[in-house]
Scaffold this motif. Sequence first.
Motif, PDB file in Angstrom:
ATOM      1  N   VAL A  64       4.401   4.633   3.378  1.00  0.00           N
ATOM      2  CA  VAL A  64       5.473   5.100   4.257  1.00  0.00           C
ATOM      3  C   VAL A  64       5.233   4.629   5.694  1.00  0.00           C
ATOM      4  N   ASN A  65       6.252   4.062   6.309  1.00  0.00           N
ATOM      5  CA  ASN A  65       6.282   3.705   7.739  1.00  0.00           C
ATOM      6  C   ASN A  65       5.127   2.789   8.152  1.00  0.00           C
ATOM      7  N   ASN A  66       4.100   3.359   8.824  1.00  0.00           N
ATOM      8  CA  ASN A  66       2.992   2.520   9.314  1.00  0.00           C
ATOM      9  C   ASN A  66       1.965   2.224   8.235  1.00  0.00           C
ATOM     10  N   GLU A  67       2.160   2.772   7.028  1.00  0.00           N
ATOM     11  CA  GLU A  67       1.280   2.430   5.901  1.00  0.00           C
ATOM     12  C   GLU A  67       1.756   1.088   5.345  1.00  0.00           C
ATOM     13  N   LEU A  68       0.853   0.126   5.349  1.00  0.00           N
ATOM     14  CA  LEU A  68       1.237  -1.243   4.964  1.00  0.00           C
ATOM     15  C   LEU A  68       1.352  -1.376   3.451  1.00  0.00           C
ATOM     16  N   VAL A  69       0.288  -1.021   2.765  1.00  0.00           N
ATOM     17  CA  VAL A  69       0.227  -1.096   1.302  1.00  0.00           C
ATOM     18  C   VAL A  69      -0.747  -0.047   0.780  1.00  0.00           C
ATOM     19  N   HIS A  70      -0.726   0.155  -0.550  1.00  0.00           N
ATOM     20  CA  HIS A  70      -1.744   0.918  -1.287  1.00  0.00           C
ATOM     21  C   HIS A  70      -1.740   2.413  -0.995  1.00  0.00           C
ATOM     22  N   GLY A  71      -0.614   2.952  -0.503  1.00  0.00           N
ATOM     23  CA  GLY A  71      -0.515   4.397  -0.304  1.00  0.00           C
ATOM     24  C   GLY A  71      -0.571   5.128  -1.640  1.00  0.00           C
ATOM     25  N   ILE A  72      -1.303   6.239  -1.681  1.00  0.00           N
ATOM     26  CA  ILE A  72      -1.470   6.999  -2.928  1.00  0.00           C
ATOM     27  C   ILE A  72      -0.372   8.055  -3.021  1.00  0.00           C
ATOM     28  N   PRO A  73       0.411   8.047  -4.112  1.00  0.00           N
ATOM     29  CA  PRO A  73       1.472   9.055  -4.265  1.00  0.00           C
ATOM     30  C   PRO A  73       0.891  10.468  -4.261  1.00  0.00           C
TER      31      PRO A  73
END
Length: 248
Positions: A64-73
Amino acid sequence: MREAGRIVAIAHEEMRRAIAPGVSTKALDTIALTVLRDHDAEPCFLGYAPGNHPPFPATITASVNNELVHGIPSESRVLDEGDIIGLDVACFYKGYVGDAAFTHPVGEVSRSARRLMDATKAALNAAIAASVLGNSISDVAKATAKSAARAGYSVAREYTGHGVGRAMHEEPQVPNWWSGKKSQAQWQDYELQAGMTYAIEPMLIAGRSDLLELDDGWTVVTKDGSLTAHFEHTVAITEDGPLVLTLP
Ligand code: MG
């Protein structure tokens, strides 16, 4: 691979329809897993643990937003009006992989967020258009970089596209930029050949390209908090030009 790509595309479409303020990223993950299982496919990310990373605990990455990649749901990560969310899904189907990512608006978003998403999509399209016989991986990388620079954005230098086939990550790496200096070349260049299949995935950044990995061992964010967008397709090189495999 076309069938694997189709399943990934269907999962993306189902998630896109569910995106709204108040929806958690975990809810989107459940939708994707259901689509994959309904089509006899398995998620590539679930349990994936390269290098020092802990096993990834979900089917999708949700950034989300400033998270580029690989954010954990997560159930506690609930979307707000004005957010933009990057979703990445890859699946195995009958021994082959499809891999795609899209960034979507949540409700009404700012003009600058819209512009960043459009520029990232344009960079992906430029890289796909450069995926023709006679070109090399470096030409694809330069097409991405040029498109991003023309729109005034930086690209993530540390994260690249990749070959896709029986595994999610194969040779070659497909960077989003390419140094003109031979001594600085970080990646092996390859001439494109009919039958090559790879994922192109520009990640564009509104601010500086310095990145940080969070303590969860996965989520990559911009150091300056600036907005990011990510689009990805799996593409086959053919005599007749590039064939996008991750379409419905
Ligand atoms: Mg991907």
